[in-house]
Design an enzyme around this catalytic site. Structure first.
Site, PDB file in Angstrom:
ATOM      1  N   HIS A 165       0.660  -1.121   0.025  1.00 13.50           N
ATOM      2  CA  HIS A 165       0.023   0.098  -0.004  1.00 13.50           C
ATOM      3  C   HIS A 165       0.913   1.141  -0.041  1.00 13.50           C
ATOM      4  CE1 HIS A 165      -3.233   2.653   0.563  1.00 13.50           C
ATOM      5  NE2 HIS A 165      -4.000   1.745   1.456  1.00 13.50           N
ATOM      6  N   LYS A 217     -29.831   6.510  -5.852  1.00 11.36           N
ATOM      7  CA  LYS A 217     -29.726   7.786  -6.709  1.00 11.36           C
ATOM      8  C   LYS A 217     -31.179   8.327  -6.902  1.00 11.36           C
ATOM      9  CE  LYS A 217     -25.327   8.593  -8.782  1.00 11.36           C
ATOM     10  NZ  LYS A 217     -24.457   8.578  -9.773  1.00 11.36           N
ATOM     11  N   LYS A 247     -33.508   8.092  -5.052  1.00 10.28           N
ATOM     12  CA  LYS A 247     -34.046   8.789  -4.038  1.00 10.28           C
ATOM     13  C   LYS A 247     -33.199  10.142  -3.695  1.00 10.28           C
ATOM     14  CE  LYS A 247     -36.212   5.234  -2.985  1.00 10.28           C
ATOM     15  NZ  LYS A 247     -37.149   5.033  -4.092  1.00 10.28           N
ATOM     16  N   LEU A 280     -30.298  10.768  -3.131  1.00  8.49           N
ATOM     17  CA  LEU A 280     -29.255  10.518  -1.972  1.00  8.49           C
ATOM     18  C   LEU A 280     -27.850  10.287  -2.485  1.00  8.49           C
ATOM     19  CD1 LEU A 280     -31.413   8.805   0.448  1.00  8.49           C
ATOM     20  CD2 LEU A 280     -30.789  11.134   0.561  1.00  8.49           C
ATOM     21  N   HIS A 281     -26.584  10.542  -2.015  1.00  5.07           N
ATOM     22  CA  HIS A 281     -25.445  10.336  -2.253  1.00  5.07           C
ATOM     23  C   HIS A 281     -24.993   8.801  -1.950  1.00  5.07           C
ATOM     24  CE1 HIS A 281     -21.215  10.335  -2.706  1.00  5.07           C
ATOM     25  NE2 HIS A 281     -21.291  11.535  -3.332  1.00  5.07           N
ATOM     26  N   PRO A 282     -24.758   7.730  -2.978  1.00  5.71           N
ATOM     27  CA  PRO A 282     -24.772   6.587  -2.798  1.00  5.71           C
ATOM     28  C   PRO A 282     -23.497   6.374  -1.534  1.00  5.71           C
ATOM     29  CG  PRO A 282     -24.896   6.848  -5.102  1.00  5.71           C
ATOM     30  CD  PRO A 282     -24.593   7.977  -4.543  1.00  5.71           C
ATOM     31  N   TYR A 311     -13.038   5.827  10.253  1.00  9.74           N
ATOM     32  CA  TYR A 311     -12.859   6.964   9.034  1.00  9.74           C
ATOM     33  C   TYR A 311     -12.874   6.512   7.935  1.00  9.74           C
ATOM     34  CZ  TYR A 311      -8.549   4.830   8.140  1.00  9.74           C
ATOM     35  OH  TYR A 311      -7.724   3.655   7.813  1.00  9.74           O
ATOM     36  N   THR A 327      -4.533  11.049   0.364  1.00  9.86           N
ATOM     37  CA  THR A 327      -5.733  11.256   0.799  1.00  9.86           C
ATOM     38  C   THR A 327      -5.853  12.015   1.909  1.00  9.86           C
ATOM     39  OG1 THR A 327      -5.026   9.014   2.341  1.00  9.86           O
ATOM     40  CG2 THR A 327      -6.252   8.553   0.233  1.00  9.86           C
TER      41      THR A 327
END
Length: 601
Positions: free
Chosen positions: A327, A410, A412, A414-416, A439, A452
Site C-alpha cells: 500500500h 440515486k 432517492k 441521495l449520495h450513494p 474514518y 488521501t
C-alpha cells in the site's frame, strides 16, 4: 478548423503534473474547531470540557508557532505532506505489512466469462497477464487518459508506482524503489517474476521489442508449473517479506552477506514489472459470496508472493484471480482503475485470445536460486509461523448485498457513498450499542502528489440519527428529521476533505514538526480523546485487516444493482464479529432505503 484539430490530440497520462496546484495548509482555527466537532460524539461533558481547554491552550500557544513553521515548509514544497505521510503511515511502521498494511482482493471476472473451472488457470493467466502488459504499455507511452473530477485533472503520479516498484526493508525505516520509466524518459525493466511452490522464476515480457502474446506467456508459465510439479519444493525465501519489518531487514542483510549473487536476485525481483503467483488452492467463490477468494488473496501462501511488491497477480488453480499489493506507493484507486480496464477487456473478448497461436523461439524462464544457510532457513520458518498465526486470527466475510445498489439510492436523490457510510454507522451502533469511531478516506488527488485525507463519518448528527433509529418511541417522521442533517454533514465533510480542508493531516503535520524539534509530546496529542476518536491510518480495498485489535476493516464497491462488501475482524477479539456486523449492515441498508422512500411521499 485549427481549433478542431487541437481537440483531436489525445491528452497524455502525465501532462498535467506540472500545473497541478500545491497541497494547501488549512487555517489553524478551522482545523481545531473541526477536531472538536469530531471528538464530541465520543466524550462525556467533563471530558469534552477538558479537551476544549487543551485545544484553546494549544491554539494560543505552541500551536500558533508550529502552524507558522508548517506554512514555511509549504512554501518550499508543492506537497508539504508527501514525504512525512510516506514515512509515518508506511515506511517507519514496523509491524508486518503483508497482512496489516497490504490491500488485496478478488478479481471480478468470475461474474461473467471466467467462473471457477478446472484446467483453465493457465489459459486465463495468459490472457490476463497479456492485458496487464497492455496497461503497462499504455502508461509507458502515456496513452492512458488522465483522470479528472469533472473538468479538474487529478494527480496521476501514483500510476507510476503500479509496475516495477518494490518496498525494501530497512532496520529503522523502509524505502520504496521505483524503476518505472515512460518511453520518453528512457528504458524500463520488462521482466516478470513467477512464483510457484516456494521457487522463483523470471522471463522477459518482451521479445524482439514486442509484448509476448497470450500463447507465448502460457508456454512460459506452463514450463514453470511443470517443473515445480515434478521437482522438490523451493526454500520459500519470499516468506521473509511477511515478517516484522526490522527482522526482515536484518535477514535481508544476512542474505546478501552470504553470497553477492543473492543481491542480484533481490534486484531482479524488486525491478520486475509485477509478480505472478501460481497458487495451487481452489478458493471456490460466487458473484454473491466472495469470502473464500478474498481470504485466499489476503492470507494465502507466503512462499509464493513477494509481500513488498506493489502488485502480485495471484492465479488460483480453479481459474479465479486475486491480488495483494503493497500500500505504501499508491492508494486503492490505482488498482481499481487497472482492474476495471482488465474486466472491460475480458468482457469485450469473452475472456478469449482471438489472435495467432504461433509461439516464437524465445529463451525459457530462468530460475532465481538464493544461496541460503541454516540461519536463513530458520528465519524463513519463523516468518511462516508468525504469518500463519496472524492469518488464522483474521475473520473475513465478503458478500454481495443484492437487494439494490447505486441506481435505487440515486433515485432517492441521495449520495450513494454517504448512504453506505451511514448504514454502516447504524449497523455498528446496533451491534455495539455505542457510536463507532471510524474514518473514510477522501482523495486529495486534485493537488500535486495528493493522496488521501481522513474524513470521520461518525458525526454528532450521525449519532443522533442512530439513536432515533434504535429508539422505539421515535416515529418515522422523527427519524427522517434526524436523517437529513446526518446526510448533509457527511457530504459537507467529504467535499471539504477533498478540497484539502480536512483536519487530520494538518494535525499530523503539527505533531511531526513538534517531534522533529524534539519537543515533549504535546497535551493535545496525549489527550485520551485524541486517540479514542482516531482509529488509525490505513485504508481498505478489497479487504485489509482491521487497524486496531478491537476494530473492523470495511470496504465496499457500490455497483448499479448491488453493493459488494468486505468486512474483516480479529477472531481473538471477543467483542467484534464480522459476520454479524454484515447482517446488521444489510438490515440497516433496507431500513435506510425505506426511510428515504417514505420521506418522498
Amino acid at each position: 478548423m485549427a481549433h478542431r484539430l487541437a481537440e483531436a490530440v489525445p491528452e497524455r497520462t502525465f501532462q498535467y503534473q506540472d500545473v497541478l496546484p500545491p497541497l494547501p495548509v488549512p487555517a489553524l482555527e478551522s482545523s481545531l474547531s473541526k477536531y472538536l466537532d469530531a471528538v464530541r460524539p465520543f466524550s462525556s461533558e467533563k471530558e469534552f470540557k477538558s479537551t476544549v481547554d487543551i485545544v484553546r491552550k494549544f491554539r494560543e500557544g505552541v500551536g500558533k508557532d508550529l502552524h507558522q513553521k508548517l506554512l514555511q515548509r509549504a512554501k518550499s514544497r508543492r506537497n508539504w505532506l508527501e514525504e512525512w505521510w510516506l514515512d509515518s503511515a508506511y515506511l517507519e511502521v514496523r509491524i508486518p505489512s503483508q497482512l496489516n498494511v497490504n490491500f488485496g482482493g478478488p478479481g471480478p471476472y468470475l461474474e461473467h466469462f471466467w467462473p471457477p473451472a478446472e484446467g483453465t488457470c493457465l489459459q486465463r493467466a495468459g490472457v490476463i497477464t497479456w492485458l496487464t502488459l497492455q496497461y503497462w504499455d499504455l502508461l509507458r507511452t502515456e496513452r492512458l487518459a488522465p483522470q479528472k473530477a469533472g473538468k479538474t485533472p487529478m494527480d496521476m503520479d501514483q500510476f507510476r508506482m503500479l509496475f516495477c516498484t518494490c518496498k525494501v526493508p530497512g532496520v529503522k525505516k523502509d524505502t520504496i524503489r521505483n524503476y518505472f520509466k515512460t518511453e520518453s524518459e528512457g528504458p524500463c525493466p520488462s521482466h516478470l517474476v513467477v512464483m510457484c511452490r516456494g521457487r522463483i522464476f523470471t522471463f522477459d515480457a518482451l521479445f524482439d521489442g514486442q509484448i509476448l502474446t497470450p500463447p507465448e506467456i502460457i508456454r512460459q508459465l506452463s514450463y514453470v508449473k511443470e517443473r515445480c510439479e515434478r521437482e522438490p519444493e523451493g526454500d520459500g525465501v519470499s516468506a521473509l517479506t511477511s515478517e516484522e519489518r526490522t527482522r526482515w531487514a536484518k535477514a535481508r542483510e544476512h542474505l546478501i552477506s552470504i553470497d553477492p549473487h543473492n543481491k542480484t536476485i533481490l534486484e531482479t525481483v524488486q525491478s520486475s514489472l509485477f509478480v505472478i503467483s501460481l497458487d495451487e488452492t481452489k478458493p471456490y467463490s460466487t458473484p454473491e459470496n466472495y469470502t473464500n477468494l478474498t481470504t485466499a488473496a489476503l492470507t494465502g501462501d507466503a512462499t509464493i508472493r513477494w509481500g513488498d511488491k506493489s502488485y502480485n497477480s495471484i492465479v488460483f488453480a480453479d481459474g479465479t484471480f486475486g491480488s495483494t499489493c503493497d500500500h505504501s506507493p499508491y492508494d486503492a484507486m490505482v488498482l481499481v482503475s487497472m482492474c476495471w480496464y482488465l474486466d472491460e477487456r475480458i468482457k469485450a473478448t469473452e475472456g478469449k485470445w482471438k489472435g495467432s497461436d504461433a509461439v516464437r523461439q524465445m529463451p525459457l524462464p530462468e530460475e532465481l536460486l538464493f544461496t541460503v544457510d541454516e540461519k536463513i532457513l530458520s528465519d524463513i520458518n519463523q516468518a511462516k509461523q508468525q504469518y500463519l498465526e496472524s492469518t488464522q486470527d483474521l475473520q473475513v466475510v465478503c458478500y454481495a448485498f443484492t437487494a439494490f445498489g447505486k441506481r435505487a439510492i440515486k433515485e432517492k436523490k441521495l449520495h450513494p457513498d454517504t448512504f453506505v457510510q451511514l448504514a454502516m454507522q447504524l449497523a455498528y451502533y446496533k451491534q455495539h450499542k455505542r457510536p463507532g469511531s471510524c474514518y473514510e478516506t477522501a482523495t486529495t488527488r486534485r493537488f500535486y502528489h495528493g493522496r488521501t485525507e481522513t474524513m470521520r463519518p461518525c458525526t454528532q448528527e450521525a449519532v443522533d440519527w442512530c439513536k432515533a433509529m434504535t429508539d422505539p418511541t421515535r416515529d418515522a417522521n422523527a427519524r427522517r428529521k434526524a436523517m437529513l442533517p446526518a446526510f448533509g454533514k457527511h457530504n459537507k465533510l467529504m467535499s471539504e476533505a477533498q478540497e484539502g480542508n480536512g483536519f487530520d493531516r494538518h494535525l499530523l503535520g503539527l505533531y511531526l514538526i513538534a517531534k522533529e524539534e524534539g519537543r515533549p509530546t504535546l497535551e493535545l496529542f496525549t489527550d485520551p480523546l485524541y486517540s479514542r476518536s482516531l482509529v488509525g491510518y490505513t485504508t481498505i480495498l478489497g479487504a485489509v485487516a482491521p487497524m486496531v485489535h478491537q476494530g473492523y476493516g470495511f470496504f465496499y464497491r457500490i455497483r448499479d444493482d448491488r453493493i459488494v462488501i468486505s468486512i474483516t475482524s480479529w477472531k481473538s477479539c471477543r467483542e467484534t464479529d464480522a459476520a454479524s456486523l454484515f447482517n446488521n449492515f444489510s438490515s440497516s441498508l433496507h431500513e435506510l432505503l425505506h426511510l428515504a422512500t417514505t420521506s418522498q411521499l
